[in-house]
Motif scaffolding. Structure first.
Motif, PDB file in Angstrom:
ATOM      1  N   VAL A 175       0.667  -1.395   0.108  1.00  0.00           N
ATOM      2  CA  VAL A 175       0.165  -0.003  -0.024  1.00  0.00           C
ATOM      3  C   VAL A 175       0.698   1.299  -0.033  1.00  0.00           C
ATOM      4  N   THR A 176       1.884   1.456   0.944  1.00  0.00           N
ATOM      5  CA  THR A 176       2.780   2.331   0.892  1.00  0.00           C
ATOM      6  C   THR A 176       4.059   2.458   0.107  1.00  0.00           C
ATOM      7  N   GLY A 177       4.590   1.382  -0.137  1.00  0.00           N
ATOM      8  CA  GLY A 177       5.755   0.988  -0.637  1.00  0.00           C
ATOM      9  C   GLY A 177       6.951   1.124   0.253  1.00  0.00           C
ATOM     10  N   LYS A 178       6.710   1.488   1.746  1.00  0.00           N
ATOM     11  CA  LYS A 178       7.622   1.410   2.830  1.00  0.00           C
ATOM     12  C   LYS A 178       7.957  -0.030   3.472  1.00  0.00           C
ATOM     13  N   GLN A 179       9.010  -0.150   3.981  1.00  0.00           N
ATOM     14  CA  GLN A 179       9.155  -1.334   4.643  1.00  0.00           C
ATOM     15  C   GLN A 179       9.384  -0.905   6.378  1.00  0.00           C
ATOM     16  N   VAL A 180       8.637  -1.728   6.976  1.00  0.00           N
ATOM     17  CA  VAL A 180       8.663  -1.548   8.658  1.00  0.00           C
ATOM     18  C   VAL A 180      10.359  -2.104   8.757  1.00  0.00           C
ATOM     19  N   PRO A 181      11.092  -1.236   9.623  1.00  0.00           N
ATOM     20  CA  PRO A 181      12.424  -1.556   9.978  1.00  0.00           C
ATOM     21  C   PRO A 181      12.479  -3.115  10.416  1.00  0.00           C
ATOM     22  N   GLY A 182      13.543  -3.744  10.549  1.00  0.00           N
ATOM     23  CA  GLY A 182      13.586  -4.937  11.146  1.00  0.00           C
ATOM     24  C   GLY A 182      13.689  -4.787  12.727  1.00  0.00           C
ATOM     25  N   ASN A 183      12.826  -5.566  13.415  1.00  0.00           N
ATOM     26  CA  ASN A 183      12.688  -5.656  14.662  1.00  0.00           C
ATOM     27  C   ASN A 183      11.827  -4.395  15.043  1.00  0.00           C
ATOM     28  N   GLY A 184      11.182  -3.621  14.105  1.00  0.00           N
ATOM     29  CA  GLY A 184      10.407  -2.389  14.455  1.00  0.00           C
ATOM     30  C   GLY A 184       9.137  -2.837  14.164  1.00  0.00           C
ATOM     31  N   ILE A 185       8.162  -1.718  14.610  1.00  0.00           N
ATOM     32  CA  ILE A 185       6.731  -1.787  14.464  1.00  0.00           C
ATOM     33  C   ILE A 185       6.231  -0.796  13.405  1.00  0.00           C
ATOM     34  N   PRO A 186       5.138  -1.050  12.920  1.00  0.00           N
ATOM     35  CA  PRO A 186       4.753  -0.187  11.733  1.00  0.00           C
ATOM     36  C   PRO A 186       4.503   1.398  12.299  1.00  0.00           C
ATOM     37  N   ILE A 187       4.145   1.402  13.546  1.00  0.00           N
ATOM     38  CA  ILE A 187       4.039   2.751  13.697  1.00  0.00           C
ATOM     39  C   ILE A 187       5.197   3.767  13.552  1.00  0.00           C
ATOM     40  N   GLU A 188       6.542   3.101  13.796  1.00  0.00           N
ATOM     41  CA  GLU A 188       7.602   3.756  13.442  1.00  0.00           C
ATOM     42  C   GLU A 188       7.827   4.421  12.309  1.00  0.00           C
ATOM     43  N   ILE A 189       7.009   3.994  11.281  1.00  0.00           N
ATOM     44  CA  ILE A 189       6.819   4.623   9.871  1.00  0.00           C
ATOM     45  C   ILE A 189       5.493   5.216   9.755  1.00  0.00           C
ATOM     46  N   GLY A 190       4.925   5.533  10.805  1.00  0.00           N
ATOM     47  CA  GLY A 190       3.466   6.240  10.834  1.00  0.00           C
ATOM     48  C   GLY A 190       2.614   5.185  10.204  1.00  0.00           C
ATOM     49  N   ILE A 191       2.454   4.180  10.510  1.00  0.00           N
ATOM     50  CA  ILE A 191       1.250   3.404   9.988  1.00  0.00           C
ATOM     51  C   ILE A 191       0.945   2.602  11.148  1.00  0.00           C
ATOM     52  N   VAL A 192      -0.697   2.363  11.185  1.00  0.00           N
ATOM     53  CA  VAL A 192      -0.985   1.306  11.863  1.00  0.00           C
ATOM     54  C   VAL A 192      -2.070   0.578  11.183  1.00  0.00           C
ATOM     55  N   CYS A 193      -2.163  -0.746  11.472  1.00  0.00           N
ATOM     56  CA  CYS A 193      -2.980  -1.644  10.770  1.00  0.00           C
ATOM     57  C   CYS A 193      -3.729  -2.531  11.667  1.00  0.00           C
ATOM     58  N   HIS A 194      -5.102  -2.455  11.231  1.00  0.00           N
ATOM     59  CA  HIS A 194      -6.077  -3.258  12.082  1.00  0.00           C
ATOM     60  C   HIS A 194      -6.878  -4.260  11.043  1.00  0.00           C
ATOM     61  N   ASN A 195      -6.950  -5.272  11.599  1.00  0.00           N
ATOM     62  CA  ASN A 195      -8.273  -6.423  10.720  1.00  0.00           C
ATOM     63  C   ASN A 195      -9.524  -5.638  10.630  1.00  0.00           C
ATOM     64  N   VAL A 196     -10.329  -5.940   9.745  1.00  0.00           N
ATOM     65  CA  VAL A 196     -11.687  -5.847   9.508  1.00  0.00           C
ATOM     66  C   VAL A 196     -12.519  -6.271  10.581  1.00  0.00           C
ATOM     67  N   GLY A 197     -12.089  -7.443  10.965  1.00  0.00           N
ATOM     68  CA  GLY A 197     -13.259  -8.185  12.143  1.00  0.00           C
ATOM     69  C   GLY A 197     -12.744  -7.153  13.433  1.00  0.00           C
ATOM     70  N   THR A 198     -11.488  -6.900  13.674  1.00  0.00           N
ATOM     71  CA  THR A 198     -11.194  -6.247  14.904  1.00  0.00           C
ATOM     72  C   THR A 198     -11.964  -4.897  14.935  1.00  0.00           C
ATOM     73  N   THR A 199     -11.962  -4.293  13.632  1.00  0.00           N
ATOM     74  CA  THR A 199     -12.501  -2.910  13.423  1.00  0.00           C
ATOM     75  C   THR A 199     -13.957  -3.119  13.879  1.00  0.00           C
ATOM     76  N   TYR A 200     -14.748  -4.160  13.323  1.00  0.00           N
ATOM     77  CA  TYR A 200     -16.138  -4.238  13.570  1.00  0.00           C
ATOM     78  C   TYR A 200     -16.394  -4.673  15.245  1.00  0.00           C
ATOM     79  N   ALA A 201     -15.489  -5.201  15.843  1.00  0.00           N
ATOM     80  CA  ALA A 201     -15.668  -5.433  17.151  1.00  0.00           C
ATOM     81  C   ALA A 201     -15.179  -4.219  17.975  1.00  0.00           C
ATOM     82  N   ILE A 202     -14.491  -3.318  17.555  1.00  0.00           N
ATOM     83  CA  ILE A 202     -14.386  -1.936  18.233  1.00  0.00           C
ATOM     84  C   ILE A 202     -15.618  -1.010  18.059  1.00  0.00           C
ATOM     85  N   GLY A 203     -16.029  -1.114  16.868  1.00  0.00           N
ATOM     86  CA  GLY A 203     -17.343  -0.514  16.755  1.00  0.00           C
ATOM     87  C   GLY A 203     -18.404  -0.709  17.782  1.00  0.00           C
ATOM     88  N   ARG A 204     -18.631  -2.246  17.734  1.00  0.00           N
ATOM     89  CA  ARG A 204     -19.604  -2.717  18.585  1.00  0.00           C
ATOM     90  C   ARG A 204     -19.360  -2.388  20.298  1.00  0.00           C
TER      91      ARG A 204
END
Lengths: 504, 343, 186
Positions: A255-284
């Motif tokens: 989606v972004t062309g960026k790579q998450v640094p090794g041993n790193g997490i996505p937020i370090e490159i300004g991205i947060v990823c959630h699954n659709v099922g989780t998203t639905y559960a959060i709404g409920r």
């Protein structure tokens, strides 16, 4: 808004087999008499029980609290009585058991009082996260990472993009596909809340192009609500079908062309990823005050007669779910939990459905053969297929020789265990199994080393302490002796002088 | 369906070692037909002999090493080794030459290193080199295509030659045989002939050796089929042919009077079989993408160097073996960048 | 001949200097061998090797006075690691020292403990807590399973319990056993 799609190396085009389980709408699994709830249904510290055997519980009532930071609450999926808190078989590749709370249901399914929040903007971001933690929300895509942590940007990072993962790249699984088709609005509710908590403007809902129904429904739902303040700059992005695009790191790369640094997490490159099922559960959880007590489970496979997706309460025994779908499976015969590429096989009949159980798979086409693997001929197909650009054939040599240090040097811990290498191997070597073996072996060794270091330190401390004590004792003895000698000398002197005096 | 695997993935692609070997053999068929057309059917006898000896030797070694027979006899690797060596031998190679070569390839170059997947050197090429060094006369005795077209050699007489060393009527083989085109080019350049003069001799065809050029083209077509079928990657053949073309082009530009043209080198000797079938042997070649390019280019350069300045007429076998030695080093220094290591 | 002698002498001098320089410039700062050996030992401090603790055993090995196969808690893997480090042949565990057993933990049966503190004095890693006339207990995380506390106990109230596997400490089984002997020097 969205830039050009990027790509990752390797990967596979697999036969999706999705149609098997998308013919009927999501059905509800009948209420089971007994629900078994493992205390560890997420990554992190297991929840700690807050009920006793014999307690009456209501549907949605908290039965275990979060223990430590990396932990969430656990709730009773239905009303009934707690009949046991003990070790039970849990769905884990080891076949071992873990601490579970068992509830005997009363069939009334009485809810505890819920607290719906119509306008989430009345809450602070912190309160949203706290509520989600108390609602027991964890990643439903498979790993089960507590969601509230992933909704906390922290002070050091600004989030640019929220990615909603509706890719579902593994064959056979369709629970995300179906939830997008049937509950698109619920997903949008969740997105609003997540964008609010993360203070992020941009959001992309990513779907593979083999799910045209989900794509059009999501697009339509978004169109209808595009005026909502928290749904601006949100769009559906369609990506080509390729395994393992659904894996977080690969998805970010696409989606972004960026790579998450090794041993790193996505937020370090300004991205947060959630699954659709989780998203639905959060709404409920926020909008209706419903904690996470059920999920959609895909039951499918070549040996399942009535495949489909089932909204199932946690703790429901898997064999009841399987019986409900009518399978050709013999009692006790193993089945796969998760997808055919990354799931694991289980054989217990009474294993409960947990928060991370996305799919139960009985029988697959093109199953890996059980013949003995041939030697590696170094053809390099595995390296070509590897989405992380590892050299699986080298890792295989080292794992097999138990040269753990070398496996690390060749970046074993960057392996995402997607199974592409094993799939393409002409010698049919179970490469991923070797890598899992080497990984757990390395971690174990590390733990042992740490433990040995502590033991050494404690032993050394003890020795120096003893040494000190001994020296102190000697010192005291010497002093006492010296003092004794001094008094003796003094006395003698005194005696002498006295006799002298007498004589004089 | 019982699950056979302890660990995922539970799916498996259709790729199989045996399938790859079979396709490789299929890809060799057109070139073998071309060989039969130009050099007579004797190659078929050598091929049969080689395959039978290879399978027997393989079975014997497996028994000796206590390994299961079936999976290894049916994987096709022994047959591939046998076929490649048989094609590399002169068409009328005596039976004992073939037998010694195959036995050495299977027993020493393959099984003593641990069998399929463990041999550091290409077994067929090791055996070829052994034979070339030990029996230089027999290994360089080729019947010229032109002689053969005038006096075609039947299957029966070929059989006779291979097993008794005699032509019909008691004539020795050496009286009618000659050097290969590559050999001739080398010795005659040594005699101060220009390549264009040499190419006019009956031993040569349009660009390379008569017959040889067509055989090479058929090997190339078979190789392209393999790339298309994804049995081999394009990297090694392309790099090798590019390496060979580059160096021959440069020397040809500098000294066109004393060196063969790039086309001559591409279509002579074992260039194409080497590029598509021998250097691409996965067991002994480099495995990384960059490594394969380096490996291929190295084979191409060394082939040319050995052909032109070395003591042997063709350099494919030596070049491949020399590069095999470098494989661990190449692989070590050409590891791809792992995900997350670049920002 | 004279030039030859001079040349050889000069060369010897030059290379000698070069080597001397290299040995200083590229000196490998390594742990002393005793530390390296000690790192490989499991630090149970159990004394089954007949030395009073892991460090003394490491010192004896470094001095060449003790064999590498005297550590039952470390077992085969430790012997292999030691053999690799010291560049000697690995050999089977000396059964004079004991046999390789699964990992255990000391557990004090509380209603039998009389609070004599003998086990506390015996514990090499201070993993037992308690005071005179008070019940003692083992800190499970610190216990190395050395069994040294068992013999001194006058009322036999210490049990060695096998550590239980849980899903977090579980390891994937070695796939090589499925992978029959298919070649190589397995």
């Amino acid at each position: 808004m969205t830039d050009e799609l990027s790509s990752f190396p390797g990967g596979l085009i697999l036969d999706g087999q999705k149609k098997r389980s998308t013919q009927t709408e999501i059905r509800k699994t009948p209420l089971s008499k007994k629900l078994t709830l493992p205390l560890q249904q997420h990554i992190g510290t297991p929840s700690a029980p807050i009920v006793k055997v014999g307690d009456k519980v209501l549907k949605g009532q908290k039965i275990a609290r979060a223990d430590g930071h990396l932990s969430v609450y656990l709730h009773a999926p239905s009303s009934g009585t707690v009949i046991a808190i003990d070790d039970q078989a849990i769905p884990h590749p080891s076949g071992l058991s873990g601490l579970c709370i068992t509830i005997e249901t009363d069939g009334k399914d009485t809810w505890i009082e819920r607290q719906p929040i119509e306008d989430f903007t009345t809450l602070t971001e912190h309160e949203v996260r706290q509520l989600l933690r108390e609602a027991g929300i964890v990643g439903l895509g498979g790993a089960g990472f507590p969601s509230f942590i992933k909704l906390n940007p922290g002070v050091h990072h600004a989030v640019e993009t929220l990615i909603i993962n509706g890719v579902e790249c593994e064959p056979y699984i369709t629970c995300d596909d179906m939830i997008m088709r049937e509950r698109a609005n619920g997903i949008l509710d969740g997105i609003q809340i997540m964008k609010y908590a993360l203070r992020v403007k941009r959001c992309v809902i990513v779907i593979e192009d083999n799910k045209p129904e989900a794509i059009s429904i999501m697009k339509q739902a978004l169109e209808e609500r595009k005026e909502c303040h928290h749904l601006k700059e949100t769009q559906v992005v369609v990506i080509p079908t390729r395994y393992p695009t659904g894996s977080e790191k690969q998805l970010i790369q696409v989606v972004t062309g960026k790579q998450v640094p090794g041993n790193g997490i996505p937020i370090e490159i300004g991205i947060v990823c959630h699954n659709v099922g989780t998203t639905y559960a959060i709404g409920r959880a926020i909008k209706y005050g419903e904690p996470l007590i059920s999920r959609i489970v895909t039951v499918t496979g070549t040996d399942v007669k009535h495949a489909g997706n089932f909204e199932t309460l946690f703790g429901t025994p898997m064999h009841e779910l399987l019986a409900f779908c009518d399978t050709h499976r013999e009692q006790g015969e193993p089945f796969i939990l998760g997808g055919p590429m990354m799931g694991y096989n289980l054989s217990g009949d009474h294993l409960p459905v947990t928060k991370t159980a996305n799919c139960i798979l009985v029988g697959v086409d093109n199953a890996a053969p059980d013949s003995t693997p041939l030697p590696c001929i170094r053809c390099g197909e595995c390296a070509t297929a590897c989405p992380v650009s590892l050299l699986p054939q080298q890792l295989y040599w080292f794992s097999r020789a138990k040269d753990l240090e070398k496996t690390r040097e060749y970046n074993l811990f960057d392996c995402i265990e997607c199974g592409c290498c094993s799939y393409v191997c002409p010698s049919k070597i179970p490469l991923v199994h070797y890598f899992r073996f080497a990984k757990t072996e390395t971690m174990n060794q590390e733990q042992e080393h740490q433990k040995a270091d502590i033991a050494r330190q404690r032993h050394e401390n003890r020795l120096t302490r003893h040494e000190l004590e001994k020296r102190e004792k000697e010192e005291r003895q010497r002093q006492r002796k010296a003092a004794l000698a001094a008094t003796k000398a003094a006395k003698e002197k005194e005696a002498l002088s006295q006799t002298d005096n007498q004589e004089n | 369906m019982p699950l056979s695997r302890l660990s995922s993935p539970f799916l498996s692609g259709t790729n199989r070692v045996t399938l790859q070997m079979l396709q490789l053999l299929m890809a060799l068929v057109p070139a073998v037909i071309a060989i039969v057309y130009f050099f007579g059917p004797s190659i078929l006898i050598t091929l049969t002999l080689a395959v039978v000896v290879a399978l027997l030797a393989e079975a014997f070694m497996l028994k000796l090493r206590n390994r299961p027979l079936k999976p290894f006899l049916t994987d096709g690797s022994a047959i591939v080794t046998a076929v490649l060596l048989a094609i590399a031998l002169p068409p009328l190679a005596p039976w004992w030459l073939t037998t010694i070569g195959i036995l050495f390839a299977i027993i020493f170059a393959k099984h003593l290193y641990g069998g399929l997947g463990y041999n550091p050197f290409n077994p067929a090429m090791i055996a070829y080199v052994l034979l070339l060094i030990s029996f230089p006369l027999e290994m360089t005795t080729w019947l010229p295509v032109s002689t053969l077209s005038e006096h075609p050699l039947g299957l029966a007489s070929a059989f006779n030659i291979i097993f008794s060393g005699q032509l019909q009527g008691g004539i020795g083989l050496d009286t009618v045989s000659g050097a290969t085109p590559l050999d001739a080019m080398k010795t005659q350049i040594g005699l101060l002939q220009t390549p264009s003069q040499i190419l006019n001799q009956p031993l040569f065809g349009l660009f390379g050796g008569k017959g040889w050029e067509w055989i090479n083209i058929w090997f190339a077509i078979g190789g392209i089929f393999l790339i298309f079928r994804r049995v081999i990657g394009w990297h090694i053949p392309v790099a090798m042919l590019a390496g060979l073309t580059a160096i021959s082009f440069i020397t040809w530009l500098i000294a066109p009077e004393t060196t063969g043209s790039p086309i001559f080198h591409l279509l002579s000797g074992g260039t194409m079989i080497g590029a598509f079938f021998i250097a691409t042997d996965p067991v002994t070649a480099a495995t990384t993408i960059k490594g394969r390019l380096i490996f291929g280019a190295g084979v191409g350069l060394l082939t040319y160097i050995i052909r032109v300045w070395g003591g042997y007429p063709d350099g494919i076998a030596f070049a491949v073996i020399l590069m095999n030695m470098l494989v661990p080093l190449i692989d070590y220094y050409t590891q791809p960048k792992v995900y997350g290591s670049v920002k | 001949m004279f030039t030859a002698i001079i040349a050889i002498t000069l060369m010897a001098l030059f290379f000698g200097l070069l080597l001397g320089f290299a040995s200083i410039r590229f000196k490998v700062e390594g742990d002393p061998i005793v530390d390296q050996i000690d790192k490989l030992l499991p630090q149970t401090q159990c004394g089954q090797c007949s030395f009073p603790g892991c460090r003394p055993y490491a010192e004896a090995m470094a001095a060449g006075e003790a064999d590498i196969n005297r550590c039952p808690p470390g077992g085969e893997s430790t012997i292999q690691a030691l053999a690799d480090l010291l560049e000697v042949e690995a050999k089977p565990l000396d059964d004079e020292c004991g046999v390789e057993k699964p990992k255990t933990l000391a557990v004090i049966v509380e209603d039998r403990c009389i609070g004599c503190t003998l086990c506390i004095q015996a514990c090499p890693v201070d993993a037992i807590l308690g005071a005179a006339k008070q019940m003692h207990t083992v800190i499970a995380d610190e216990c190395t399973g050395c069994e040294l506390c068992v013999p001194p106990c006058p009322v036999d109230c210490i049990d060695m319990v096998e550590t239980k596997l849980n899903p977090n400490t579980w390891r994937w089984p070695d796939p090589a056993h499925v992978d029959l002997k298919l070649g190589g020097q397995s």
